[in-house]
Scaffold this active site. Structure first.
Site, PDB file in Angstrom:
ATOM      1  N   SER A   1      -7.890  19.995 -23.295  1.00 51.89           N
ATOM      2  CA  SER A   1      -9.244  20.161 -23.832  1.00 51.89           C
ATOM      3  C   SER A   1     -10.073  20.974 -22.850  1.00 51.89           C
ATOM      4  O   SER A   1      -9.531  21.700 -22.015  1.00 51.89           O
ATOM      5  CB  SER A   1      -9.865  18.783 -24.092  1.00 51.89           C
ATOM      6  N   ASN A   2     -11.392  20.879 -22.932  1.00 54.85           N
ATOM      7  CA  ASN A   2     -12.300  21.625 -22.039  1.00 54.85           C
ATOM      8  C   ASN A   2     -13.555  20.786 -21.840  1.00 54.85           C
ATOM      9  O   ASN A   2     -13.732  19.764 -22.517  1.00 54.85           O
ATOM     10  CB  ASN A   2     -12.604  22.999 -22.650  1.00 54.85           C
ATOM     11  N   PRO A   3     -14.457  21.185 -20.925  1.00 52.36           N
ATOM     12  CA  PRO A   3     -15.586  20.286 -20.569  1.00 52.36           C
ATOM     13  C   PRO A   3     -16.762  20.286 -21.551  1.00 52.36           C
ATOM     14  O   PRO A   3     -17.796  19.690 -21.251  1.00 52.36           O
ATOM     15  CB  PRO A   3     -16.062  20.836 -19.212  1.00 52.36           C
TER      16      PRO A   3
END
Ligand code: CTP
Length: 228
Positions: free
Chosen positions: A17-19
């Protein structure tokens, strides 16, 4: 509107995923509701409370977001895509948790015992590009661009490639901007090539500024009424 990250599962215990927290997209949804629009918010996993009155569609992966967005897109006046969509996903999702011991045995056999593993990744669909391809006359499409390089040049490239009316580009990695922050700084590039600086401000102020610009593009289409 789309907001938040997507999660691409490796197995039931792990994902890529990503932030992204979804703050910018949720602020835009709240502002559009305050302006009287009917808002459908297609959201990846976030901890945020959805604004009252929004039609919330929860999704997890890029493939799910793709299906939900294409379901909605043909019937709306304005599309805003803040979501940070994963560009690749693992080719295979294991049904049960992948055990370290099994990986270790496999890596020892196939990689000469150095302990490393590798995973094949396949591209996810570009949701906004597909929405752009199917754009209806009079629809306004707004994309976002998270960049570390030249903001304006990359924004313009994305605008042309995805058939958009405006791209809002922000720098990632700078203090007070982008992922996880309550504030943002960006530039907006529209279909006429006009650049608007959006200086450091709260994400709710930025939502107002972005919707002001989008409404102006919308009003250029004769005989239409603004909505989202
Ligand atoms: N986007 C999308 N589907 C994807 C990837 C991106 O709809 N699979 C949308 C995002 O929601 C955003 C815009 O496209 O509105 C730009 O996303 P960004 O990650 O900045 O750019 P990419 O097109 O993925 O290109 P790159 O990662 O090479 O910068």
């Amino acid at each position: 509107m789309t907001a938040g990250p997507t999660r691409e599962a490796i197995d039931p215990a792990r994902f890529i995923s990503n932030p992204s927290t979804g703050k910018m997209g949720y602020a835009l949804a709240a502002e559009a509701l305050a302006r009287g629009a009917d808002v459908t918010l297609i959201s990846g996993p976030t901890h945020l409370m959805p604004p009252a009155g929004v039609n919330l569609v929860r999704v997890t992966s890029a493939d799910e977001m793709f299906r939900a967005a294409l379901n909605q897109a043909s019937g709306v006046d304005l599309v805003l895509k803040t979501a940070a969509v994963a560009d690749y996903r693992p080719e295979q999702r294991a049904r049960s948790k992948i055990k370290k011991e099994a990986l270790r045995r496999r890596s020892v056999r196939s990689r000469g015992g150095d302990g490393t593993i590798s995973m094949r990744m396949v591209p996810t669909p570009d949701i906004l590009e597909e929405v752009g391809r199917r754009k209806k006359p009079g629809q306004v499409l707004v994309g976002f661009a998270a960049e570390t390089g030249d903001l304006a040049a990359n924004a313009l490239k994305k605008l042309r490639r995805k058939n958009l009316d405006m791209v809002v580009a922000n720098r990632i990695g700078a203090a007070g901007e982008g992922f996880e922050s309550d504030t943002n700084r960006a530039i907006a590039v529209d279909r006429h090539g006009k650049h608007t600086e959006l200086p450091l401000m709260s994400k709710s102020d930025m939502a107002r500024a972005i919707l002001d610009l989008a409404e102006r593009l919308f009003e250029e289409r004769p005989g239409r009424r603004a909505g989202a």
